[in-house]
Design an enzyme around this catalytic site. Sequence first.
Site, PDB file in Angstrom:
ATOM      1  N   ALA A   1       5.322   9.393  14.086  1.00  0.00           N
ATOM      2  CA  ALA A   1       4.793   9.052  12.765  1.00  0.00           C
ATOM      3  C   ALA A   1       3.278   9.178  12.768  1.00  0.00           C
ATOM      4  O   ALA A   1       2.626   9.065  13.815  1.00  0.00           O
ATOM      5  CB  ALA A   1       5.206   7.629  12.368  1.00  0.00           C
ATOM      6  N   ASP A   2       2.748   9.395  11.595  1.00  0.00           N
ATOM      7  CA  ASP A   2       1.300   9.394  11.419  1.00  0.00           C
ATOM      8  C   ASP A   2       0.987   8.772  10.065  1.00  0.00           C
ATOM      9  O   ASP A   2       1.581   9.151   9.049  1.00  0.00           O
ATOM     10  CB  ASP A   2       0.737  10.816  11.478  1.00  0.00           C
ATOM     11  N   THR A   3       0.075   7.814  10.074  1.00  0.00           N
ATOM     12  CA  THR A   3      -0.310   7.108   8.853  1.00  0.00           C
ATOM     13  C   THR A   3      -1.767   7.386   8.535  1.00  0.00           C
ATOM     14  O   THR A   3      -2.627   7.286   9.411  1.00  0.00           O
ATOM     15  CB  THR A   3      -0.108   5.586   9.009  1.00  0.00           C
TER      16      THR A   3
ATOM     17  N   ALA B   1       3.807   9.836   7.368  1.00  0.00           N
ATOM     18  CA  ALA B   1       4.748  10.920   7.634  1.00  0.00           C
ATOM     19  C   ALA B   1       5.548  10.571   8.886  1.00  0.00           C
ATOM     20  O   ALA B   1       5.005  10.010   9.842  1.00  0.00           O
ATOM     21  CB  ALA B   1       4.012  12.240   7.829  1.00  0.00           C
TER      22      ALA B   1
END
Length: 212
Positions: free
Chosen positions: A94-96, A131
């Site tokens: 994930a990437d925030t 994402a």
Amino acid sequence: MGRNKPLGERRRLSIKHLNILFMTSNFPPVILASKSPRRQELMNLLGIDFRVVLKEVDESYPEGLSPAEIAVYISEKKVHAFDESITNEIVITADTIVVINNKILGKPENEDHAFEILSTLSGNMHEVITAVSLLKDHQVHSFYETSEVYFKKLTPEQIRYYISTGQPMDKAGAYGIQEWIGLIAIEKINGSYTNVVGLPTHRLYEELTKLI
């Protein structure tokens, strides 16, 4: 309290509980490729067994991408680092990112930078985009969620107090919604709360169940 429920209702609740246990127990082995304690806690709350495996990944991205495309691009870079090393497992990355006026606010470099970021968020609405990428059988599936977060106007003293706790320093946008600042500053959220924490659990659970 449950003993006072009618037998039929208790039976329906028991069947529902067993169905939930069945769904989570039938997940293949899951790897969470994130050192974030917030994401790990959310996975535990989902009731999914997982192990944490970390790989170093260059998080640069090409110019010209939208904020959502950047989040997906980085999340997929993270998951592709496992292409050659997994067998029957599902890998979750994930990437925030935090965005205000189409500008990405990353993690603060120091306390002065944290003050600058939080001052920018103060009294304004910003977006949090997370994402998520899932890797199974060498196929990648990615999605993202966007939440709108409304900050009240903060005083310099409130910002400095929060920075003094050390909590903003490892977070995109220099804040954690589950922390003190979230309790006193967040007026409204449009979208998923857990997405702001760092993992949109409702969507993740839906996508995982499609893979089993």
